[in-house]
Design a protein around this motif. Structure first.
Motif, mmCIF file in Angstrom:
data_model
loop_
_atom_site.group_PDB
_atom_site.id
_atom_site.type_symbol
_atom_site.label_atom_id
_atom_site.label_comp_id
_atom_site.label_asym_id
_atom_site.label_seq_id
_atom_site.Cartn_x
_atom_site.Cartn_y
_atom_site.Cartn_z
ATOM 1 N N UNK A 1 0.816 -1.215 0.000
ATOM 2 C CA UNK A 1 0.000 0.000 0.000
ATOM 3 C C UNK A 1 0.854 1.272 0.000
ATOM 4 N N UNK A 2 2.100 1.167 0.458
ATOM 5 C CA UNK A 2 2.962 2.349 0.514
ATOM 6 C C UNK A 2 3.593 2.678 -0.825
ATOM 7 N N UNK A 3 3.401 1.830 -1.819
ATOM 8 C CA UNK A 3 4.003 2.046 -3.129
ATOM 9 C C UNK A 3 3.375 3.236 -3.849
ATOM 10 N N UNK A 4 4.182 3.913 -4.645
ATOM 11 C CA UNK A 4 3.670 5.004 -5.472
ATOM 12 C C UNK A 4 2.714 4.505 -6.547
ATOM 13 N N UNK A 5 2.621 3.205 -6.701
ATOM 14 C CA UNK A 5 1.629 2.636 -7.626
ATOM 15 C C UNK A 5 0.219 3.070 -7.241
ATOM 16 N N UNK A 6 -0.011 3.316 -5.943
ATOM 17 C CA UNK A 6 -1.318 3.762 -5.460
ATOM 18 C C UNK A 6 -1.741 5.077 -6.102
ATOM 19 N N UNK A 7 -0.775 5.876 -6.547
ATOM 20 C CA UNK A 7 -1.115 7.202 -7.081
ATOM 21 C C UNK A 7 -1.854 7.136 -8.413
ATOM 22 N N UNK A 8 -1.826 5.987 -9.074
ATOM 23 C CA UNK A 8 -2.611 5.851 -10.307
ATOM 24 C C UNK A 8 -4.089 6.086 -10.012
ATOM 25 N N UNK A 9 -4.550 5.597 -8.852
ATOM 26 C CA UNK A 9 -5.948 5.795 -8.468
ATOM 27 C C UNK A 9 -6.246 7.264 -8.223
ATOM 28 N N UNK A 10 -5.284 7.991 -7.675
ATOM 29 C CA UNK A 10 -5.474 9.421 -7.436
ATOM 30 C C UNK A 10 -5.603 10.181 -8.762
ATOM 31 N N UNK A 11 -4.779 9.783 -9.731
ATOM 32 C CA UNK A 11 -4.834 10.452 -11.028
ATOM 33 C C UNK A 11 -6.185 10.203 -11.692
ATOM 34 N N UNK A 12 -6.704 8.995 -11.552
ATOM 35 C CA UNK A 12 -8.025 8.688 -12.097
ATOM 36 C C UNK A 12 -9.088 9.563 -11.433
ATOM 37 N N UNK A 13 -9.031 9.693 -10.113
ATOM 38 C CA UNK A 13 -9.990 10.533 -9.398
ATOM 39 C C UNK A 13 -9.824 12.000 -9.781
ATOM 40 N N UNK A 14 -8.578 12.416 -9.997
ATOM 41 C CA UNK A 14 -8.318 13.793 -10.394
ATOM 42 C C UNK A 14 -8.921 14.136 -11.742
ATOM 43 N N UNK A 15 -8.968 13.147 -12.637
ATOM 44 C CA UNK A 15 -9.578 13.378 -13.948
ATOM 45 C C UNK A 15 -11.062 13.680 -13.805
ATOM 46 N N UNK A 16 -11.712 13.035 -12.835
ATOM 47 C CA UNK A 16 -13.120 13.336 -12.551
ATOM 48 C C UNK A 16 -13.231 14.733 -11.939
ATOM 49 N N UNK A 17 -12.349 15.038 -11.000
ATOM 50 C CA UNK A 17 -12.388 16.326 -10.310
ATOM 51 C C UNK A 17 -12.219 17.495 -11.268
ATOM 52 N N UNK A 18 -11.408 17.332 -12.301
ATOM 53 C CA UNK A 18 -11.172 18.410 -13.266
ATOM 54 C C UNK A 18 -12.469 18.877 -13.928
ATOM 55 N N UNK A 19 -13.469 17.988 -13.970
ATOM 56 C CA UNK A 19 -14.712 18.310 -14.652
ATOM 57 C C UNK A 19 -15.728 19.026 -13.758
ATOM 58 N N UNK A 20 -15.407 19.161 -12.468
ATOM 59 C CA UNK A 20 -16.376 19.696 -11.514
ATOM 60 C C UNK A 20 -16.405 21.218 -11.501
ATOM 61 N N UNK A 21 -15.230 21.860 -11.544
ATOM 62 C CA UNK A 21 -15.153 23.317 -11.435
ATOM 63 C C UNK A 21 -15.076 23.916 -12.845
ATOM 64 N N UNK A 22 -16.086 24.669 -13.253
ATOM 65 C CA UNK A 22 -16.107 25.215 -14.617
ATOM 66 C C UNK A 22 -14.955 26.196 -14.861
ATOM 67 N N UNK A 23 -14.330 26.064 -16.022
ATOM 68 C CA UNK A 23 -13.349 27.057 -16.448
ATOM 69 C C UNK A 23 -12.005 26.995 -15.776
ATOM 70 N N UNK A 24 -11.728 25.963 -15.001
ATOM 71 C CA UNK A 24 -10.446 25.857 -14.298
ATOM 72 C C UNK A 24 -9.524 24.900 -15.055
ATOM 73 N N UNK A 25 -8.270 25.307 -15.241
ATOM 74 C CA UNK A 25 -7.260 24.417 -15.801
ATOM 75 C C UNK A 25 -6.188 24.189 -14.755
ATOM 76 N N UNK A 26 -5.729 22.952 -14.641
ATOM 77 C CA UNK A 26 -4.689 22.594 -13.683
ATOM 78 C C UNK A 26 -3.533 21.975 -14.458
ATOM 79 N N UNK A 27 -2.362 22.609 -14.352
ATOM 80 C CA UNK A 27 -1.182 22.127 -15.070
ATOM 81 C C UNK A 27 0.009 22.055 -14.124
#
Length: 364
Positions: free
Chosen positions: A131-157
């Motif tokens: 569970x301590x592996x950085x492999x876990x961060x793939x799930x965060x990136x997937x969730x972040x892709x959903x989050x990007x669609x929530x706030x209108x007009x915001x870009x995150x780079x």
């Protein structure tokens, strides 16, 4: 193991281990009616996945995401949209090599969480760190892709701005350059120099740290709260939750300690639209824990991975002195693939605060 959930109204719970069958997340609190397909999520995962250059781990994972719930499509929706119910996302592991870790089954790797996990839980998944592996961060990136669609007009780079002692020249900053090199580097000259430097590190079987900068533009003013719900507080918490992160700063950050009050204060003038216009952004887009409407700027420092070929002194689980050499496939600089992870965490925080702000004030 508790504490696998992040956020308040936009909540992300991740699950899975480095060498398990799969990993993924459940996103709860996403508003209904938002267009969402696996392809939307895959685009971000493809930027994070391993094995894309000689400068990252050669573990080969497609990181293909499956949406298990929380979406619906028929002739009335105009495409697949969120339903407002929990969105379950799964990414299957396909290239585990657990035998690579058999030598360290009973040994604690210096710099890793082996000792602390074993001490806390009394059981340790030594296969890639579990569970301590950085492999876990793939799930965060997937969730972040959903989050990007929530706030209108915001870009995150995001961008890598430093590897080891070598920093970019900010006068050469070009966002388009980030996608043209394997380092997510906005400075073409720096990226060229980094290639030679990191080749030396990689061939020596060693590793090096890095600094990542993440910028969110189009963030509306008013997100956050002044005491225990500060926007920058939650951003710092989000970034510190990423594997190997040892420092976070907002705006001018630690450099503000060297500034005078005159230099640090972000002066204002009336804009052509009638509202305030800031003349600088040392605050990183946040004042008193609340967004100003300027770009939100955060940086975080990632330590060098401790998975190196140089023998390091350690102890065994039985308390005997030993040496550890970490074999297997590892990133010589974990900061490279941390760029899309930092973007995802900032997007998740902004989505959460946007929904909290809308819920409390009725304004967006």
């Amino acid at each position: 193991m508790s504490h696998n959930t992040f956020g308040h109204l936009f909540r992300v719970t991740t699950f899975g281990e480095s060498h398990g069958v799969a990993l993924g997340c459940v996103v709860d609190g996403c508003p209904p009616g938002i267009a969402l397909t696996a392809e939307d999520i895959q685009a971000d995962l493809d930027r994070r996945k391993p094995g894309q250059s000689r400068f990252t781990t050669q573990r080969r994972e497609d990181d293909a995401v499956e949406i298990l719930s929380g979406v619906f499509e028929d002739e009335r929706t105009g495409g697949q949209v969120t339903t407002g119910t929990p969105i379950a996302l799964m990414i299957r592991n396909t290239d585990q090599r657990s035998k690579d870790y058999s030598e360290i089954r009973d040994r604690y790797r210096p710099g890793h969480a082996d000792f602390t996990y074993d001490t806390k839980y009394g059981v340790r998944d030594y296969r890639g760190g579990g569970r301590s592996s950085a492999r876990e961060t793939a799930a965060r990136v997937a969730a972040g892709a959903v989050a990007r669609k929530v706030v209108p007009g915001v870009s995150v780079r995001g961008a890598l701005v430093q590897i080891g002692p070598h920093k970019i020249d900010r006068d050469n900053w070009d966002w388009d350059e980030v996608s043209r090199n394997p380092f997510f580097c906005p400075d073409a000259k720096a990226a060229e120099a980094w290639a030679d430097y990191l080749d030396t590190i990689r061939k020596a079987g060693s590793s090096i740290g890095a600094v990542i900068e993440v910028v969110a533009e189009g963030v509306p003013a008013g997100l956050g709260a002044p005491v225990y719900g500060k926007l920058d507080q939650d951003i710092a918490s989000a970034m510190m939750s990423i594997n190997a992160v040892k420092g976070v700063e907002i705006g001018a950050g630690f450099a503000s300690a060297e500034l005078t009050g005159e230099e640090n204060a972000d002066e204002m003038r009336t804009s052509n639209e009638g509202g305030p216009q800031f003349l600088s952004n040392n605050a990183g887009g946040i004042l008193g824990g609340i967004s100003t409407g300027q770009p939100v700027v955060a940086r975080f420092a990632v330590k060098p991975t401790s998975s190196i070929l140089t023998p390091r002194r350690s102890v065994t689980a039985a308390g005997e002195d030993t040496e550890v050499v970490t074999r297997g496939r590892h990133d010589p600089c974990v900061g490279i693939r941390a760029v899309p992870v930092g973007e995802a965490m900032l997007a998740i925080v902004l989505a959460d605060h946007y929904l909290r702000h809308r819920g409390q004030t009725g304004r967006v």
